[in-house]
Design a protein around this motif. Structure first.
Motif, mmCIF file in Angstrom:
data_model
loop_
_atom_site.group_PDB
_atom_site.id
_atom_site.type_symbol
_atom_site.label_atom_id
_atom_site.label_comp_id
_atom_site.label_asym_id
_atom_site.label_seq_id
_atom_site.Cartn_x
_atom_site.Cartn_y
_atom_site.Cartn_z
ATOM 1 N N ILE A 1 0.853 -1.187 0.000
ATOM 2 C CA ILE A 1 0.000 0.000 0.000
ATOM 3 C C ILE A 1 0.887 1.234 0.000
ATOM 4 N N VAL A 2 0.537 2.202 -0.852
ATOM 5 C CA VAL A 2 1.338 3.412 -1.017
ATOM 6 C C VAL A 2 0.414 4.623 -0.988
ATOM 7 N N TYR A 3 0.876 5.705 -0.373
ATOM 8 C CA TYR A 3 0.108 6.941 -0.417
ATOM 9 C C TYR A 3 1.046 8.140 -0.385
ATOM 10 N N GLY A 4 0.547 9.241 -0.915
ATOM 11 C CA GLY A 4 1.329 10.459 -0.984
ATOM 12 C C GLY A 4 0.906 11.466 0.071
ATOM 13 N N ASN A 5 1.403 12.657 -0.084
ATOM 14 C CA ASN A 5 1.156 13.746 0.859
ATOM 15 C C ASN A 5 -0.061 14.544 0.408
ATOM 16 N N ASP A 6 -1.101 14.567 1.240
ATOM 17 C CA ASP A 6 -2.326 15.287 0.864
ATOM 18 C C ASP A 6 -2.339 16.729 1.369
ATOM 19 N N LEU A 7 -1.250 17.156 2.013
ATOM 20 C CA LEU A 7 -1.113 18.503 2.572
ATOM 21 C C LEU A 7 -2.157 18.798 3.637
ATOM 22 N N LEU A 8 -2.758 17.743 4.187
ATOM 23 C CA LEU A 8 -3.748 17.911 5.246
ATOM 24 C C LEU A 8 -3.458 16.944 6.388
ATOM 25 N N GLN A 9 -3.532 15.655 6.117
ATOM 26 C CA GLN A 9 -3.249 14.634 7.128
ATOM 27 C C GLN A 9 -1.823 14.106 7.038
ATOM 28 N N GLY A 10 -1.187 14.276 5.881
ATOM 29 C CA GLY A 10 0.188 13.815 5.735
ATOM 30 C C GLY A 10 0.316 12.315 5.938
ATOM 31 N N GLU A 11 1.296 11.922 6.733
ATOM 32 C CA GLU A 11 1.580 10.500 6.932
ATOM 33 C C GLU A 11 0.525 9.797 7.770
ATOM 34 N N ARG A 12 -0.231 10.554 8.554
ATOM 35 C CA ARG A 12 -1.176 9.962 9.505
ATOM 36 C C ARG A 12 -2.289 9.180 8.820
ATOM 37 N N MET A 13 -2.791 9.699 7.706
ATOM 38 C CA MET A 13 -3.929 9.070 7.021
ATOM 39 C C MET A 13 -3.676 8.990 5.523
ATOM 40 N N VAL B 1 -3.697 2.404 6.301
ATOM 41 C CA VAL B 1 -2.408 2.519 6.981
ATOM 42 C C VAL B 1 -2.212 1.336 7.932
ATOM 43 N N ASP B 2 -3.260 0.965 8.633
ATOM 44 C CA ASP B 2 -3.175 -0.185 9.555
ATOM 45 C C ASP B 2 -2.795 -1.463 8.814
ATOM 46 N N TRP B 3 -3.429 -1.708 7.682
ATOM 47 C CA TRP B 3 -3.101 -2.903 6.899
ATOM 48 C C TRP B 3 -1.631 -2.900 6.491
ATOM 49 N N GLY B 4 -1.202 -1.773 5.930
ATOM 50 C CA GLY B 4 0.172 -1.691 5.444
ATOM 51 C C GLY B 4 1.194 -1.895 6.543
ATOM 52 N N LYS B 5 0.952 -1.299 7.705
ATOM 53 C CA LYS B 5 1.871 -1.466 8.835
ATOM 54 C C LYS B 5 1.871 -2.905 9.338
ATOM 55 N N ALA B 6 0.686 -3.511 9.384
ATOM 56 C CA ALA B 6 0.573 -4.862 9.936
ATOM 57 C C ALA B 6 1.340 -5.892 9.120
ATOM 58 N N ILE B 7 1.436 -5.659 7.795
ATOM 59 C CA ILE B 7 2.167 -6.614 6.959
ATOM 60 C C ILE B 7 3.532 -6.071 6.543
ATOM 61 N N ASP B 8 3.899 -4.928 7.106
ATOM 62 C CA ASP B 8 5.184 -4.297 6.811
ATOM 63 C C ASP B 8 5.359 -4.053 5.311
ATOM 64 N N ARG B 9 4.307 -3.584 4.680
ATOM 65 C CA ARG B 9 4.329 -3.276 3.256
ATOM 66 C C ARG B 9 3.605 -1.958 3.017
ATOM 67 N N LEU B 10 4.147 -0.897 3.617
ATOM 68 C CA LEU B 10 3.520 0.422 3.540
ATOM 69 C C LEU B 10 4.578 1.442 3.155
ATOM 70 N N ALA B 11 4.247 2.302 2.195
ATOM 71 C CA ALA B 11 5.165 3.370 1.799
ATOM 72 C C ALA B 11 4.416 4.694 1.747
ATOM 73 N N TYR B 12 4.957 5.681 2.461
ATOM 74 C CA TYR B 12 4.451 7.053 2.410
ATOM 75 C C TYR B 12 5.432 7.883 1.605
ATOM 76 N N LEU B 13 4.912 8.637 0.626
ATOM 77 C CA LEU B 13 5.754 9.429 -0.261
ATOM 78 C C LEU B 13 5.522 10.912 0.020
ATOM 79 N N PRO B 14 6.295 11.500 0.924
ATOM 80 C CA PRO B 14 6.029 12.886 1.335
ATOM 81 C C PRO B 14 6.212 13.909 0.226
ATOM 82 N N ASP B 15 7.020 13.585 -0.772
ATOM 83 C CA ASP B 15 7.263 14.531 -1.855
ATOM 84 C C ASP B 15 6.333 14.332 -3.051
ATOM 85 N N THR B 16 5.433 13.360 -2.929
ATOM 86 C CA THR B 16 4.429 13.137 -3.966
ATOM 87 C C THR B 16 3.111 13.708 -3.463
ATOM 88 N N VAL B 17 2.760 14.868 -3.971
ATOM 89 C CA VAL B 17 1.620 15.607 -3.424
ATOM 90 C C VAL B 17 0.340 15.303 -4.205
#
Length: 227
Positions: free
Chosen positions: A114-126, A158-174
């Protein structure tokens, strides 16, 4: 088979689809395919049809199932035909040129994940806009836990990704979330319905019950088996 299907459920906001298409056209690099999912009882349906016809965006019309139901229906049907499935709200706007390439590169690196970028609101949290490999959807039978109607899906991803250690947050991808909470959009009936005190309480309670109950553990075990 296209690499990335991006599902955009929408109701009462055809103008948002027109705006999203402009941002999409300016920033998308890879074989990413947008699909707008709308309700067959939406009074704005003719305008959605007009906007999608003009832009060439795929439009899927179906019964009103609310956000989670619509997302799960479309994702489950389309997962076999795409390498990855993504969700983007009609109030998200990709800002980073090549955002889709960044997401697919991260997913390719994870293999399953699971991958997600920076929404400029919740950031890494959601993960308010999210992409995942299609095998996650096919394995679980849904893209988001059906216990929730609208809220807290971003926490589950985010919970799923953390639980299986397959989560990537891309802070520079807005992928900016143009939400009324931060003055980036006008509130409307859709926001009021999704964020009403009753819906907020119900979805938060459903999230807590799912996250700390056997259903979450069962889902995680299914995902671990993919690795």
């Amino acid at each position: 088979m296209s690499d990335l299907l991006v599902i955009v459920p929408s109701r009462g906001r055809p103008h948002n689809i027109a705006d999203l298409y402009v941002a999409w056209s300016e920033t998308t690099h890879r074989d990413a395919h947008p699909l707008v999912a709308v309700d067959d009882d939406d009074p704005s349906l003719p305008e959605y049809q007009r906007v999608c016809s003009l832009t060439g965006v795929e439009l899927e019309v179906g019964p009103r199932l609310r956000l989670t139901g619509t997302l799960n229906k479309v994702a489950s049907e389309r997962a076999p035909h795409h390498k990855a499935i993504a969700f983007m709200g009609d109030d998200h706007r990709p800002r980073t040129i090549g955002w889709d390439s960044h997401i697919m590169a991260a997913l390719d690196g994870l293999g399953t994940g699971i991958v997600y970028g920076n929404d400029l609101l919740q950031g890494e949290r959601m993960a308010t806009a999210v992409a995942m490999t299609s095998n996650i959807v096919s394995t679980l039978g849904y893209m988001a836990p059906p216990q929730m109607v609208h809220l807290c899906l971003d926490l589950c991803w985010v919970d799923w990704g953390k639980a299986i250690d397959r989560l990537a947050y891309l802070p520079d991808t807005v992928i900016e979330h143009m939400h009324p909470a931060v003055g980036k959009a006008q509130s409307d009936r859709g926001y009021e319905e999704a964020n009403s005190p009753e819906q907020t309480a119900a979805d938060h309670a459903a999230y807590q019950a799912y996250r700390h109950g056997p259903a979450f553990e069962a889902d995680v075990e299914k995902l671990r088996a993919l690795l």
